[in-house]
Design a protein around this motif. Structure first.
Motif, PDB file in Angstrom:
ATOM      1  N   TYR A  56     -29.626 -37.292   3.517  1.00  0.00           N
ATOM      2  CA  TYR A  56     -28.560 -36.386   3.778  1.00  0.00           C
ATOM      3  C   TYR A  56     -27.336 -37.127   3.654  1.00  0.00           C
ATOM      4  N   ILE A  57     -25.830 -36.372   3.411  1.00  0.00           N
ATOM      5  CA  ILE A  57     -24.634 -36.609   2.721  1.00  0.00           C
ATOM      6  C   ILE A  57     -23.363 -35.873   4.085  1.00  0.00           C
ATOM      7  N   ARG A  58     -22.876 -37.817   4.427  1.00  0.00           N
ATOM      8  CA  ARG A  58     -21.521 -36.628   5.449  1.00  0.00           C
ATOM      9  C   ARG A  58     -20.379 -36.539   4.609  1.00  0.00           C
ATOM     10  N   VAL A  59     -19.749 -35.189   4.649  1.00  0.00           N
ATOM     11  CA  VAL A  59     -18.295 -35.174   3.833  1.00  0.00           C
ATOM     12  C   VAL A  59     -17.401 -35.450   4.799  1.00  0.00           C
ATOM     13  N   VAL A  60     -16.634 -36.327   4.111  1.00  0.00           N
ATOM     14  CA  VAL A  60     -15.628 -37.259   5.197  1.00  0.00           C
ATOM     15  C   VAL A  60     -14.084 -36.941   4.845  1.00  0.00           C
ATOM     16  N   ARG A  61     -13.662 -36.793   5.754  1.00  0.00           N
ATOM     17  CA  ARG A  61     -12.045 -36.705   5.039  1.00  0.00           C
ATOM     18  C   ARG A  61     -11.280 -37.713   6.181  1.00  0.00           C
ATOM     19  N   GLY A  66      -5.356 -41.139  10.273  1.00  0.00           N
ATOM     20  CA  GLY A  66      -6.746 -42.274  10.406  1.00  0.00           C
ATOM     21  C   GLY A  66      -7.658 -41.348  10.960  1.00  0.00           C
ATOM     22  N   GLU A  67      -7.708 -41.262  11.300  1.00  0.00           N
ATOM     23  CA  GLU A  67      -9.005 -40.568  11.912  1.00  0.00           C
ATOM     24  C   GLU A  67      -9.958 -39.919  11.477  1.00  0.00           C
ATOM     25  N   GLN A  68     -11.061 -39.869  11.164  1.00  0.00           N
ATOM     26  CA  GLN A  68     -12.259 -39.967  10.544  1.00  0.00           C
ATOM     27  C   GLN A  68     -12.902 -37.841  10.332  1.00  0.00           C
ATOM     28  N   ILE A  69     -12.635 -36.929   9.948  1.00  0.00           N
ATOM     29  CA  ILE A  69     -13.513 -35.737  10.166  1.00  0.00           C
ATOM     30  C   ILE A  69     -14.349 -35.615   9.297  1.00  0.00           C
ATOM     31  N   ILE A  70     -15.900 -35.580  10.017  1.00  0.00           N
ATOM     32  CA  ILE A  70     -16.586 -34.823   9.042  1.00  0.00           C
ATOM     33  C   ILE A  70     -16.391 -33.467   8.569  1.00  0.00           C
ATOM     34  N   VAL A  71     -16.573 -33.383   7.402  1.00  0.00           N
ATOM     35  CA  VAL A  71     -16.328 -31.621   7.332  1.00  0.00           C
ATOM     36  C   VAL A  71     -17.437 -31.271   7.125  1.00  0.00           C
ATOM     37  N   ARG A  72     -18.487 -31.530   7.060  1.00  0.00           N
ATOM     38  CA  ARG A  72     -20.215 -30.952   6.857  1.00  0.00           C
ATOM     39  C   ARG A  72     -20.962 -32.192   6.299  1.00  0.00           C
TER      40      ARG A  72
END
Length: 227
Positions: A56-61, A66-72
């Motif tokens: 499984y892969i986390r797509v992160v922006r 500077g906060e991390q958001i997990i897109v999907r």
DNA sequence: TCATTAATTGCCC
DNA sequence: GGGCAATTAATGA
């Protein structure tokens, strides 16, 4: 030498002949990526596109503050890093392995020709992009209009769809998932997620422990979200 | 066993 | 609901 059996059953390759498939896979390289390391980073030149075989892969922006958001999350058998499909030459986000992963990588230069020659490949790539677009739209609406409880419930249900695994206790989300991860997905804080999970656990909707969430009553969780 | 990382909870805004 | 701090729990070296 990679075996065509790795991918021959996928709808993407439905109209490849045996020879074409062999030729295609000959141009792929297998890439193993350890848990919590990057397949690629945002802004990097998009030199390859990938098909996830396992993991499984986390797509992160990263937000401007500077906060991390997990897109999907991306699950097995999905294409990813398909920048060329949306007319980009750099990757639009970070792709981080949530568990140890194996993927096939092809040079991005193969993309245009592959899409031209194989409708099944083009169509499934479009479908993948379309689904992701729908998800994004759902989340925009959620973030703008829904209560935190609903957003967290929606995030868990989405993960259940992608990574649900039946167990005796309920359906396990088969990805190591911290409270922080869930909050990075639903635009809240780890504290709120912790409190929500605790109260849901008391009312029998979920069971959770360190990096692990099991949904024990999907119907109730869904109702909570639809209210 | 120790250091690190994750999770919980209470208090206050 | 979020922010913060204190505390506890789990994990892995």
């Amino acid at each position: 030498m990679l075996d065509v059996a790795l991918i021959s059953h996928l709808p993407n390759f439905a109209d490849f002949s045996r020879v074409e498939l062999e030729d295609f896979i000959r141009q792929a390289s297998a890439r193993r990526v350890e848990k919590n390391t990057h397949f690629f980073s945002e802004g990097e030149t998009a030199s390859s596109f990938y098909l996830l075989l396992d993991g499984y892969i986390r797509v992160v922006r990263i937000s401007p503050s500077g906060e991390q958001i997990i897109v999907r999350y991306i699950a097995s058998h999905e294409l990813f890093g398909i920048a060329a499909a949306i007319g980009r030459d750099t990757y639009p986000a970070n792709a981080v392995a949530a568990v140890d992963c194996v993927a096939l990588a092809w040079p991005m230069s193969l993309w245009p020709d592959t899409v031209k020659r194989f409708p099944s490949f083009a169509n499934s790539a479009s479908a993948t992009l379309g689904n992701r677009l729908m998800d994004v739209q759902d989340r925009v609406i959620e973030l703008a209009t829904e209560q935190v409880e609903h957003r967290v419930a929606a995030a868990l249900l989405k993960l259940l769809e992608q990574a649900g695994k039946e167990t005796e206790e309920g359906i396990l989300i088969d990805i190591p998932l911290t409270r922080q991860d869930v909050s990075d997905m639903s635009g809240t804080t780890l504290h709120t997620v912790s409190r929500l999970l605790s109260s849901w656990e008391q009312s029998g909707l979920v069971k959770s422990s360190r990096k692990k969430v099991i949904i024990t009553d999907k119907v109730k969780l869904t109702n909570l979200y639809n209210r």
